[in-house]
Design an enzyme around this catalytic site. Structure first.
Site, PDB file in Angstrom:
ATOM      1  N   CYS A 336      -8.565  -1.928  -4.000  1.00  0.00           N
ATOM      2  CA  CYS A 336      -7.231  -2.353  -3.581  1.00  0.00           C
ATOM      3  C   CYS A 336      -7.114  -3.882  -3.618  1.00  0.00           C
ATOM      4  CB  CYS A 336      -6.900  -1.774  -2.208  1.00  0.00           C
ATOM      5  SG  CYS A 336      -5.126  -1.737  -1.868  1.00  0.00           S
ATOM      6  N   HIS A 432      -8.184   3.990  -2.374  1.00  0.00           N
ATOM      7  CA  HIS A 432      -8.980   4.106  -1.153  1.00  0.00           C
ATOM      8  C   HIS A 432      -9.586   5.506  -1.115  1.00  0.00           C
ATOM      9  CE1 HIS A 432      -7.587   0.359   0.594  1.00  0.00           C
ATOM     10  NE2 HIS A 432      -6.351   0.703   0.313  1.00  0.00           N
TER      11      HIS A 432
END
Length: 489
Positions: A336, A432
């Site tokens: 991310c 994630h």
């Protein structure tokens, strides 16, 4: 099953164990044939999760929903605050961003009357579907300056008519003063809701505290529902990043050393929960360049403020240590915000993260990132590096990363390509939870060149076992029959 009144677990302070105990009771009620649901009106956390319908809630409520055996939903955490700076946080309302607010703006504006109506609506909807609603408070319930703006603790308990249990952490000391003072500061109608005291994180022989238990009951007039021993053998995800300070492990000569860069605005550190349990691995969090340079694998994690954290690691020397390790063929991956940092540049044309419009990245991946106003929140099924085994993860980010030379890491279930694979020792992704998949972990560890035996490991089964162990631990040390009696309508 008979209808139970809501139950609420509140604290004398932050990090006393409210989230874990709430998860434990969600599992207990499920085991006993009820249909529980968690609820926390307002959560402040950089650990969040994407719901099945593509919205965002605090990770702790997603874990509690998993313990309850139900899909997570935004009604379980209608207000989420995600700190962007020391003075400002993003407000996520019913799973969607609702702008950034300073602390003064958020707490002073309209005494939060409008938000209180929103959270009451979310709670009321859960109350119609689940039995019981298992509520969690936030921080301390005795902050007098915030009482009239409270949408999370006793004001919410009064609306729910909940049976309230006060949790205190004996490991940090001072429980007599903190419990007595907390209860003494409550007005009569709020104190009347408190049905018991739970003493958490006790070390040693509990029998030696029997007189202390009696003294506490005598001075407060509230029964002690039980004393929970400190446990080391139950793995439940932590909610607060304060635990990361305890995870600075020494370098190991026998295991694969993995350094997670300890960013100032690190988010979703639960991405590494499974790796921490892997016996082949020594995982540690660090902001020391020398420790990063010595690691076998370096992970740049998620961040709520990519630009500020990129500036911070440059100033501290961490960025130099990462790029130097990369030239020595050490494994470097980013997730991310960490993926964004590994690219050529990060642009912020709308000022989403502050006043810096553009900053150069670490230059490890040929991607450029533009931060946008729209947040992507999506659960994903994917295949990692064209392998056959399906994997699962989720996206939560505000930004798009592109490259003139696409080289995707993952193939999503809808056919879209995701992430960037420079080579087997350097890649980035927005997903994630990618490291919750054994096919990814085994590939990553094998790239180290150290002999590792792939573990046959089912993470879902592992988590189920942990919830059951937690429920058993609570049943053994708390008076569950007294709790059920307090929940009778």
């Amino acid at each position: 099953m008979k209808q139970l009144r809501p139950v609420m677990f509140v604290g004398t302070a932050s990090d006393v164990g409210k989230s874990v105990i709430t998860a434990g009771f969600c599992r207990i009620f499920k085991q006993d044939g009820y249909t529980p649901s968690p609820f926390k009106a307002q959560n402040m956390s950089l650990n969040s999760y994407a719901t099945p319908d593509g919205y965002e809630i605090g990770r702790a409520q997603a874990v509690q929903a998993e313990a309850a055996g139900i899909p997570c939903h935004t009604d379980m955490n209608p207000v989420l605050l995600k700190p962007v700076t020391d003075q400002e946080a993003q407000l996520v309302l019913h799973g969607k961003p609702a702008g950034n607010h300073t602390a003064r703006e958020y707490f002073m504006e309209d005494d939060k009357r409008a938000l209180f109506e929103e959270v009451k609506g979310a709670f009321n909807r859960l109350l119609q579907q689940y039995n019981p609603v298992v509520m969690e408070g936030a921080g301390s319930i005795s902050e007098l300056n915030l009482r009239h703006r409270d949408i999370t603790n006793m004001r919410m308990a009064l609306h729910a008519g909940a049976a309230v249990y006060l949790i205190t952490d004996i490991d940090r000391g001072g429980i007599f003063g903190s419990v007595y003072g907390t209860l003494a500061l409550l007005p009569p109608e709020e104190k009347a809701l408190v049905k018991g005291i739970i003493i958490n994180k006790f070390r040693g022989d509990i029998r030696l505290f029997e007189d202390g238990r009696q003294l506490l009951e005598n001075i407060t007039g509230v029964p002690v529902t039980g004393v929970l021993p400190y446990f080391h053998d139950i793995a439940i995800e932590e909610e607060d990043a304060v635990v990361l300070a305890q995870k600075h492990k020494a370098w190991s000569p026998t295991r694969i050393n993995i350094a997670v860069v300890l960013l100032p605005h690190l988010s979703n550190f639960t991405d590494f929960h499974l790796l921490e349990k892997d016996q082949r691995v020594n995982l540690f969090y660090t902001d020391q360049p020398a420790a990063i340079a010595s690691a076998d694998i370096i992970i740049l994690p998620g961040s709520k403020n990519t630009i500020a954290d990129l500036m911070a690691i440059r100033h501290s020397g961490i960025a130099g240590a990462i790029t130097e390790a990369h030239t020595r063929n050490k494994i470097v991956i980013g997730i991310c915000g960490g993926y964004q940092m590994m690219g050529l540049s990060v642009a912020d044309p709308h000022g989403m993260e502050g006043g810096v419009a553009r900053i150069a990245g670490l230059g490890l991946l040929p991607v450029t990132t533009v931060l946008g106003k729209e947040k992507v929140t999506q659960q994903r099924s994917f295949r990692y590096r064209h392998q056959d085994k399906p994997c699962e993860g989720y996206e939560i980010h505000m930004g798009i990363s592109v490259s003139d030379t696409p080289s995707p890491l993952n193939t999503l279930s809808n056919g879209d390509m995701e992430g960037y694979l420079l080579n087997s020792r350097c890649w980035g992704t927005y997903l994630h939870g990618i490291l919750d998949n054994d096919v990814v972990i085994n590939d990553l560890l094998q790239q180290c060149g150290k002999a590792t035996v792939p573990e046959a490991f089912n993470y879902r089964d592992f988590k189920e076992l942990q919830y059951n162990k937690l429920a058993k631990h609570i049943r053994e040390h708390l008076d569950i029959s007294a709790v059920y009696k307090a929940l009778e309508l």
